[in-house]
Write an enzyme that holds these catalytic residues in place. Structure first.
Site, PDB file in Angstrom:
ATOM      1  N   ASP A 134      -2.408   9.651 -10.278  1.00 41.61           N
ATOM      2  CA  ASP A 134      -2.387   8.735 -11.154  1.00 41.61           C
ATOM      3  C   ASP A 134      -0.908   8.263 -11.802  1.00 41.61           C
ATOM      4  OD1 ASP A 134      -4.972   8.778 -11.046  1.00 41.61           O
ATOM      5  OD2 ASP A 134      -4.893   8.816 -13.157  1.00 41.61           O
ATOM      6  N   ASP A 185       0.161  -1.183   0.060  1.00 43.88           N
ATOM      7  CA  ASP A 185      -0.312   0.319  -0.030  1.00 43.88           C
ATOM      8  C   ASP A 185       0.527   0.846  -0.192  1.00 43.88           C
ATOM      9  OD1 ASP A 185      -3.079   0.812   0.125  1.00 43.88           O
ATOM     10  OD2 ASP A 185      -1.319   1.986   1.342  1.00 43.88           O
ATOM     11  N   ILE A 186       0.733   2.422  -0.657  1.00 48.42           N
ATOM     12  CA  ILE A 186       1.198   3.759  -1.021  1.00 48.42           C
ATOM     13  C   ILE A 186       1.207   4.756   0.077  1.00 48.42           C
ATOM     14  CG2 ILE A 186       1.467   5.810  -2.426  1.00 48.42           C
ATOM     15  CD1 ILE A 186       0.784   3.358  -4.432  1.00 48.42           C
ATOM     16  N   GLU A 224      -5.051   2.166  -4.099  1.00 48.67           N
ATOM     17  CA  GLU A 224      -3.292   2.402  -4.579  1.00 48.67           C
ATOM     18  C   GLU A 224      -2.686   1.308  -3.588  1.00 48.67           C
ATOM     19  OE1 GLU A 224      -4.878   4.511  -0.285  1.00 48.67           O
ATOM     20  OE2 GLU A 224      -5.147   3.690  -2.364  1.00 48.67           O
ATOM     21  N   ASN A 232      -2.949  12.732  -3.392  1.00 48.65           N
ATOM     22  CA  ASN A 232      -4.048  13.398  -4.593  1.00 48.65           C
ATOM     23  C   ASN A 232      -5.255  14.844  -4.111  1.00 48.65           C
ATOM     24  OD1 ASN A 232      -4.433  11.501  -6.483  1.00 48.65           O
ATOM     25  ND2 ASN A 232      -5.387   9.752  -5.270  1.00 48.65           N
TER      26      ASN A 232
END
Length: 328
Positions: free
Chosen positions: A219, A202-203, A245, A210
């Site tokens: 993106d 997971d980021i 993500e 965002n």
């Protein structure tokens, strides 16, 4: 062994013809238009589909969730379970170097390479035999058939397949494809209790990217993270976008410590990467990773294995992010 080395070791077309001609009672079967035909000019192309050169390939017809298509250029390929095979099929009933498929002048031949469980054409065991478009080739639990299609049909099929199995943003396999592969791993690994590791990635703080920089920047980060993950996975590992993500990896035949080493390399590589996101310049991003490993048996659920990796991922988040946590 590199692909170049394997290519140099493959029999040439004349070697194939000489090899199969020594087998008494073996009849070559012509399958249709082939790559041996000369290139078509504009006038021939305008004459209609019947004049278009078809391309031969093997298509997996069972298990249905397996979508691989194997192109048959002039020469030969080896199918097996090991890393030295040209085409790897994950099935413990398949030998490391199971069989050779030879294509020459529109003829396809199948040669068993001394496999443990045998190579079958239409239910009969074969050592070396020809294959027609009506044949069914069985290797372990996989069943394949030969098909010929013209380039336009192949491009259409590829677009349909890509739309069904690929994440449009990152170009990685999508969640459904990954889950189908996970089910296949469980089926293939349960008999001999082989190891399978699941990895959730997971980021970190992705929502802030965002919110601060906009969704186009987000993106771009997703695409570049996907690229870093792909560059650091091993050849037989399966990687895809799980959603949002999050990314999912399956590491077959992998001890827990080895899986952790792979994950720590990924974590470090992402942290060192600088993401180009427009006017903000180079942006630093990190990932948190959870990994779970298990010997697969008849009671294994791929959802449970992923769930353990997911809980380890959230433990990594609680401990400060940018780290790997192994599930107990």
């Amino acid at each position: 062994m590199s692909k170049d080395q394997k290519t140099r070791q493959r029999p040439q077309v004349q070697d194939i013809e000489a090899h199969v001609s020594t087998m008494p009672g073996l009849t070559s079967v012509y399958l249709g238009n082939t790559a041996e035909m000369p290139a078509l000019d504009d006038e021939q192309m305008a004459a209609g589909p019947a004049q278009v050169r078809n391309i031969p390939f093997l298509r997996v017809i069972h298990p249905r969730e397996f979508t691989q298509r194997i192109r048959l250029d002039e020469g030969s390929i080896v199918i097996g379970r090991g890393e030295q095979a040209d085409v790897a099929l994950n099935d413990n009933q398949i030998s490391r170097l199971h069989c050779r498929i030879m294509h020459s002048g529109g003829k396809i031949f199948v040669e068993d390479l001394g496999s443990t469980n045998g190579t079958f054409l239409d239910g009969r065991a074969v050592k070396l035999d020809s294959m027609t478009i009506h044949s069914r080739l069985q290797i372990g639990r996989f069943v394949l058939k030969a098909e010929f299609k013209d380039p336009d049909e192949i491009r259409y099929d590829d677009r349909i397949l890509a739309a069904a199995t690929t994440d449009g943003l990152t170009g990685l396999p999508n969640r459904q494809w990954l889950m189908d592969q996970g089910v296949m791993f469980v089926k293939a690994f349960s008999e001999k209790r082989r190891l399978l590791s699941a990895v959730m990635i997971d980021i970190d703080h992705f929502k802030q990217v965002n919110d601060r920089l906009g969704h186009p920047a987000g993106d771009r980060v997703l695409q570049e993270v996907a690229g870093v993950l792909h560059a650091n996975k091993r050849e037989l590992d399966l990687l895809g976008r799980f959603g949002g993500e999050e990314f999912l990896m399956f590491l077959p035949h992998t001890q827990l410590q080895e899986a952790r080493t792979v994950c720590e390399r990924i974590c470090t590589s992402v942290a060192r990467h600088r993401f180009a996101v427009g006017e903000e310049g180079a942006l630093g991003v990190s990932v948190s990773i959870g990994v779970a490993s298990q010997r697969i048996d008849d009671n294994t659920s791929i959802e449970d294995l992923i769930g353990r990796a997911d809980r380890a991922l959230y433990q990594a988040k609680r401990e400060g992010r940018n780290r790997v946590v192994v599930a107990p």
